[in-house]
Design an enzyme around this catalytic site. Structure first.
Site, mmCIF file in Angstrom:
data_model
loop_
_atom_site.group_PDB
_atom_site.id
_atom_site.type_symbol
_atom_site.label_atom_id
_atom_site.label_comp_id
_atom_site.label_asym_id
_atom_site.label_seq_id
_atom_site.Cartn_x
_atom_site.Cartn_y
_atom_site.Cartn_z
ATOM 1 N N SER A 122 0.925 -1.339 -0.192
ATOM 2 C CA SER A 122 0.373 -0.282 0.242
ATOM 3 C C SER A 122 1.303 1.269 -0.239
ATOM 4 C CB SER A 122 -0.915 -0.046 1.263
ATOM 5 O OG SER A 122 -1.686 1.024 1.563
ATOM 6 N N HIS A 144 -0.952 -1.598 -3.908
ATOM 7 C CA HIS A 144 -2.165 -0.686 -3.689
ATOM 8 C C HIS A 144 -2.321 0.701 -4.061
ATOM 9 C CE1 HIS A 144 -6.083 -1.680 -1.249
ATOM 10 N NE2 HIS A 144 -5.137 -1.009 -0.290
ATOM 11 N N ASP A 161 -4.627 3.618 -2.061
ATOM 12 C CA ASP A 161 -5.874 3.790 -1.577
ATOM 13 C C ASP A 161 -6.582 5.447 -1.716
ATOM 14 O OD1 ASP A 161 -5.840 1.790 0.438
ATOM 15 O OD2 ASP A 161 -4.041 2.130 0.944
ATOM 16 N N MET A 185 -9.095 8.313 -0.347
ATOM 17 C CA MET A 185 -9.244 8.531 0.621
ATOM 18 C C MET A 185 -10.223 9.918 0.074
ATOM 19 S SD MET A 185 -7.421 7.078 4.049
ATOM 20 C CE MET A 185 -6.340 5.209 4.028
ATOM 21 N N HIS A 234 -8.201 1.225 -4.415
ATOM 22 C CA HIS A 234 -8.814 1.127 -3.468
ATOM 23 C C HIS A 234 -9.478 2.428 -2.949
ATOM 24 C CE1 HIS A 234 -9.714 -0.088 1.183
ATOM 25 N NE2 HIS A 234 -10.650 -0.105 0.480
ATOM 26 N N MET A 280 -12.026 4.984 -0.855
ATOM 27 C CA MET A 280 -12.247 4.584 -0.307
ATOM 28 C C MET A 280 -12.920 6.574 -0.144
ATOM 29 S SD MET A 280 -9.603 3.414 2.123
ATOM 30 C CE MET A 280 -8.108 3.304 0.884
ATOM 31 N N MET A 282 -11.536 -5.498 4.899
ATOM 32 C CA MET A 282 -10.454 -5.210 5.672
ATOM 33 C C MET A 282 -10.853 -5.218 6.252
ATOM 34 S SD MET A 282 -10.524 -2.198 4.263
ATOM 35 C CE MET A 282 -9.365 -0.812 5.473
ATOM 36 N N ASP A 327 -7.390 -6.278 4.354
ATOM 37 C CA ASP A 327 -6.450 -4.722 4.032
ATOM 38 C C ASP A 327 -6.623 -4.706 5.190
ATOM 39 O OD1 ASP A 327 -4.775 -2.626 3.147
ATOM 40 O OD2 ASP A 327 -7.479 -2.152 1.753
#
Ligand code: DX5
Ligand code: ZN
Length: 228
Positions: free
Chosen positions: A10, A35, A37, A39, A68, A70, A139, A177
């Site tokens: 990540s 990965h 992330d 957000m 990913h 979020m 998660m 994750d």
């Protein structure tokens, strides 16, 4: 049962002042997936980066981009991330009102669709869309930050999802994750995971090649040759 295990570092824990070099170092360490992330400060309290960053990284890297999201109403950004170079787009089942439509929309862009579930969200949420999912992300911390502790009940959830997938006869991958370390990797893989995300327990322990090998060695103990 023998299956390929993938380690997906990540980038949240990478050195943001030299991300291009970090991407190159991952490839040199035989890593295949990154990965990413994303957000938005709404779905989770934290804000990271968006499609502009993904597009910049895409120019520097041939890794498989596991994005990913979020993000609240992630369907609003599917086209942007697809154009930026995402290989897979993972949306939270809790964040989109019409999950089936969102997954089809991702697939229509030529990108692999995936669904993420928070630790407390039941597997029932994804039962009917399972065959549509390239991957389900479980998660194992509440999303928003790196460096949290793995929540132990998620091991049971991985086992249940493995059963659901095997029963349905589909090829959906299970990604785990949050709080994944070399110490718990073996149990997570034994429970049924295919893809391990690791942020702090990966980037804080260079050299990356050695760290990658350690993660895979532990998985390999029980599961034979890996895909890496
Ligand atoms: C958390 C993110 C994770 C996180 C993992 O919201 O989705 O990908 O960066 O970091 P570690 O491995 O440090 O828990
Ligand atoms: Zn993540």
């Amino acid at each position: 049962m023998e299956r390929d295990i993938i380690l997906a570092p990540s980038l949240l824990s990478a050195d943001f002042t030299r991300l291009g070099e970090e991407m190159a170092a991952l490839e040199e360490a035989d890593i295949k997936w990154a990965h990413l992330d994303i957000m938005d400060g709404m779905y989770v309290p934290n804000i990271t980066y968006g499609p502009v960053m993904v597009s910049a990284l895409r120019k520097k890297s041939n890794l498989f981009f596991d994005c990913h999201l979020m993000v609240e109403q992630p369907e609003r950004y599917v086209v942007d991330f697809a154009e930026a170079g995402a290989d897979l787009i993972c949306v939270h089942a809790e964040a989109t009102k019409h999950l089936e439509r969102t997954l089809s929309h991702i697939e229509d862009q030529g990108v692999k669709p995936a669904v993420a579930l928070n630790p407390a969200t039941p597997l029932e949420m994804i039962k009917y869309v399972l065959p549509q999912c390239h991957m389900v992300l479980l998660m194992s911390v509440n999303p928003g930050f790196g460096g949290q502790m793995f929540i132990p009940f998620v091991l049971d959830k991985i086992r249940e999802l493995r059963e659901m997938i095997d029963k349905a006869g589909c090829k959906t991958l299970i990604e785990v994750d949050g709080g994944v370390t070399p110490e718990n990797a073996e149990n997570i893989v034994e429970a049924g995971a295919d893809v391990l995300v690791s942020g702090s327990a990966f980037f804080k322990f260079p050299p990356y090649k050695k760290r990658h090998e350690l993660f895979l060695f532990l998985a390999k103990n029980k599961f034979g040759p890996t895909g890496l």
